[in-house]
Write a protein that holds these residues in place. Structure first.
Motif, PDB file in Angstrom:
ATOM      1  N   PHE A  81     -30.416 -23.165  25.794  1.00  0.00           N
ATOM      2  CA  PHE A  81     -29.281 -24.104  25.833  1.00  0.00           C
ATOM      3  C   PHE A  81     -28.373 -23.859  24.639  1.00  0.00           C
ATOM      4  CE2 PHE A  81     -32.736 -26.127  28.089  1.00  0.00           C
ATOM      5  CZ  PHE A  81     -32.113 -26.609  29.231  1.00  0.00           C
TER       6      PHE A  81
ATOM      7  N   ASN B 292     -28.741 -26.656  20.672  1.00  0.00           N
ATOM      8  CA  ASN B 292     -28.857 -25.205  20.793  1.00  0.00           C
ATOM      9  C   ASN B 292     -30.355 -24.956  20.745  1.00  0.00           C
ATOM     10  OD1 ASN B 292     -26.128 -25.307  20.607  1.00  0.00           O
ATOM     11  ND2 ASN B 292     -25.960 -24.131  18.720  1.00  0.00           N
TER      12      ASN B 292
ATOM     13  N   ALA C 222     -21.398 -37.344  28.745  1.00  0.00           N
ATOM     14  CA  ALA C 222     -22.410 -36.598  29.509  1.00  0.00           C
ATOM     15  C   ALA C 222     -23.772 -36.746  28.823  1.00  0.00           C
ATOM     16  CB  ALA C 222     -22.021 -35.129  29.576  1.00  0.00           C
TER      17      ALA C 222
ATOM     18  N   ASP D  84     -24.903 -25.592  22.947  1.00  0.00           N
ATOM     19  CA  ASP D  84     -24.037 -26.772  23.015  1.00  0.00           C
ATOM     20  C   ASP D  84     -24.375 -27.641  24.222  1.00  0.00           C
ATOM     21  OD1 ASP D  84     -22.462 -26.664  20.670  1.00  0.00           O
ATOM     22  OD2 ASP D  84     -21.405 -24.952  21.508  1.00  0.00           O
ATOM     23  N   GLY D  85     -25.667 -27.746  24.502  1.00  0.00           N
ATOM     24  CA  GLY D  85     -26.132 -28.621  25.563  1.00  0.00           C
ATOM     25  C   GLY D  85     -26.066 -28.011  26.951  1.00  0.00           C
ATOM     26  N   LYS D  86     -25.482 -26.835  27.068  1.00  0.00           N
ATOM     27  CA  LYS D  86     -25.357 -26.228  28.406  1.00  0.00           C
ATOM     28  C   LYS D  86     -26.352 -25.078  28.578  1.00  0.00           C
ATOM     29  CE  LYS D  86     -20.376 -26.879  28.511  1.00  0.00           C
ATOM     30  NZ  LYS D  86     -20.160 -26.759  27.075  1.00  0.00           N
ATOM     31  N   PRO D  87     -26.925 -24.959  29.771  1.00  0.00           N
ATOM     32  CA  PRO D  87     -27.833 -23.831  30.008  1.00  0.00           C
ATOM     33  C   PRO D  87     -27.099 -22.516  29.777  1.00  0.00           C
ATOM     34  CG  PRO D  87     -27.882 -25.380  31.847  1.00  0.00           C
ATOM     35  CD  PRO D  87     -26.765 -25.800  30.959  1.00  0.00           C
ATOM     36  N   LEU D  88     -27.781 -21.581  29.142  1.00  0.00           N
ATOM     37  CA  LEU D  88     -27.211 -20.274  28.866  1.00  0.00           C
ATOM     38  C   LEU D  88     -28.103 -19.240  29.529  1.00  0.00           C
ATOM     39  CD1 LEU D  88     -25.113 -18.605  27.179  1.00  0.00           C
ATOM     40  CD2 LEU D  88     -26.797 -18.607  25.341  1.00  0.00           C
TER      41      LEU D  88
ATOM     42  N   THR E 108     -27.914 -36.012  29.175  1.00  0.00           N
ATOM     43  CA  THR E 108     -28.984 -35.322  29.904  1.00  0.00           C
ATOM     44  C   THR E 108     -30.311 -35.601  29.215  1.00  0.00           C
ATOM     45  OG1 THR E 108     -28.215 -33.372  28.730  1.00  0.00           O
ATOM     46  CG2 THR E 108     -27.842 -33.393  31.076  1.00  0.00           C
TER      47      THR E 108
ATOM     48  N   ASP F 181     -23.319 -35.360  25.136  1.00  0.00           N
ATOM     49  CA  ASP F 181     -22.173 -34.473  24.871  1.00  0.00           C
ATOM     50  C   ASP F 181     -22.552 -33.259  24.033  1.00  0.00           C
ATOM     51  OD1 ASP F 181     -20.416 -35.957  26.374  1.00  0.00           O
ATOM     52  OD2 ASP F 181     -19.748 -37.189  24.664  1.00  0.00           O
ATOM     53  N   GLY F 182     -23.704 -32.677  24.332  1.00  0.00           N
ATOM     54  CA  GLY F 182     -24.101 -31.444  23.659  1.00  0.00           C
ATOM     55  C   GLY F 182     -24.852 -31.633  22.353  1.00  0.00           C
TER      56      GLY F 182
END
Ligand code: GUN
Ligand code: FE
Length: 421
Positions: A412, A376, A2, A414-418, A4, A31-32
């Motif tokens: 973010f 992060n 993945a 671990d690479g994911k929106p929080l 981004t 990948d994060g």
């Protein structure tokens, strides 16, 4: 894999001297993890959509290495007292309420919400002596995916009856805590003796055995006030200094050690902390609120002692550890003003480094935006006046002095929106 791509301005501290900044650059996450930062997007990523933050400033998420989750509801109250009165009159009675799980859930939910809102994704956290409530906080941090150490507090002497544990029971429930909390990818249990005066030698030696058995680190308060240092050495006359108590009881053998305050260390304290690879936590607001003294942070960091920042909620009044960045600079200037010999002061870069990469060093690849670090991160906006653009470093500094969570427009982990609540 993945991949981004984000575009925006970027700032992070690479070491205590170097604040790296870039404008209108591309940050690629695989990948994060941060792959790299590019002034122009390399061709291999050319097909990917780009999330463009415009003049938004991408920075690493913060690390707060000293929080009392249970004291969240005390913040900003009792602040005209000194340490022991504040503990006895405000803190201990309040902490006793964590026997009530309904109360504990409400307070811990609110704290974690506030940490996320303010961009603290890496933290070292005290609870209270209560097992169930401590377990609740651990699971909550784990569910949110935050990087954290936490442990139930130990106190078996010099404590009010309503908080004091029996020595054997304290050891039993601590061992249970370690045994039952080894399964989180991001949250680790940590030994949390409150401070030497509220722990018997028997308790500390028992915790030392657990440190080895469970390869577990320790967090506690060290040489926070002159009265505390004096009392500790009266209670432990066979030890040369506060740090030696933890060393000789075996508490530094299992893992990372995190010592809050370290305001009045002796030479022996310093050499023990350095040898153990400990990190000291400067909590400027807490220091100003309930203790007497200012950590000689600039002098200690010149002497190779790693230093992170902490809010020390509730001796500190707000969850925003970025505010401690500005306070650390302010206090270092006051320290130098009143004690010009051998002190010096902190630069903004150094204080920001403490609140990000230095504090992050006790976790796994967090606190920077260098290649290989976890993405992060926070995106800051709304920090410029409409009379002209400001450099990224100035915007970051302004955020730490005058910004708040409204300036954080994306998060973010671990690479994911929080999402903040
Ligand atoms: N020393 C022992 N307990 C505490 C506490 O809860 N807060 C602070 N700041 N210092 C302590
Ligand atoms: Fe504290």
């Amino acid at each position: 894999m993945a991949v981004t791509v984000y575009r925006g301005d970027i700032a992070y501290a690479e070491n205590e001297k170097t604040l790296r900044t870039a404008e209108a650059s591309y940050l690629v996450v695989e990948d994060g993890f941060v792959k790299n930062i590019f002034p122009q997007l390399p061709e291999e990523y050319g097909e990917l959509p780009v999330t463009d933050f415009g003049r938004g400033l991408i920075i690493p998420a913060f690390s707060d290495l000293h929080i009392h989750a249970s004291q969240y509801v005390q913040r900003g109250t009792g602040m005209d007292k000194l340490l022991f009165d504040w503990l006895n009159d405000c803190t201990f009675p309040q902490e006793a309420r964590f026997a009530d799980m309904e109360y504990a859930r409400r307070v811990y939910d609110a704290l974690v919400r506030d940490l996320i809102r303010n961009g603290t994704f890496h933290a070292s956290i005290f609870t209270t002596v209560h097992y169930e409530a401590s377990d609740y906080l651990f699971r909550l941090l784990d569910r949110k995916g935050l990087y954290a150490y936490t442990g139930k507090v130990n106190m078996d002497v010099n404590s009010p009856d309503f908080l004091r544990e029996e020595t054997e029971e304290s050891l039993r429930s601590t061992e249970r805590f370690l045994a039952e909390h080894g399964d989180s990818p991001t949250v680790k249990p940590m030994l949390t003796p409150r401070f030497a005066p509220t722990c018997s030698e028997k308790l500390l030696k028992g915790l030392g055995k657990l440190a080895k058995k469970y390869a577990c680190g320790v967090q506690t308060h060290l040489v926070e006030s002159i009265a505390e240092v004096k009392w500790t050495l009266e209670l432990f006359p066979q030890y040369r200094c506060d740090a030696e108590i933890y060393e000789k009881c075996g508490l530094l053998d299992g893992g990372q050690s995190i010592f809050a305050h370290v305001i009045f260390p002796s030479e022996e304290d310093l050499s023990i902390l350095r040898k153990a690879g400990s990190i000291a936590v400067h909590c400027p607001d807490a220091t100003a609120n309930v203790t007497a003294g200012i950590m000689p942070a600039a002098a200690l960091s010149k002497r190779e002692l790693p230093i992170a920042l902490g809010t020390d909620i509730g001796a500190g009044a707000e969850a925003a550890v970025y505010r401690q960045v500005s306070r650390a600079v302010q206090l270092s200037k006051l320290k130098e003003f009143f004690e010009p010999e051998g002190n010096g002061r902190l630069s903004f870069a150094q204080a920001f480094y403490m609140a990000t990469k230095a504090g992050g060093s006790v976790f796994d690849r967090v606190g920077s935006l260098e290649p290989g670090y976890r993405f992060n991160a926070l995106v800051l906006d709304g920090l410029e006046d409409d009379v002209g653009p400001m450099a990224p470093a100035d915007r970051l500094e302004r955020f730490c002095y005058a910004g708040d969570d409204r300036n954080i427009i994306a998060r973010f982990l671990d690479g994911k929106p929080l999402e903040a609540e």
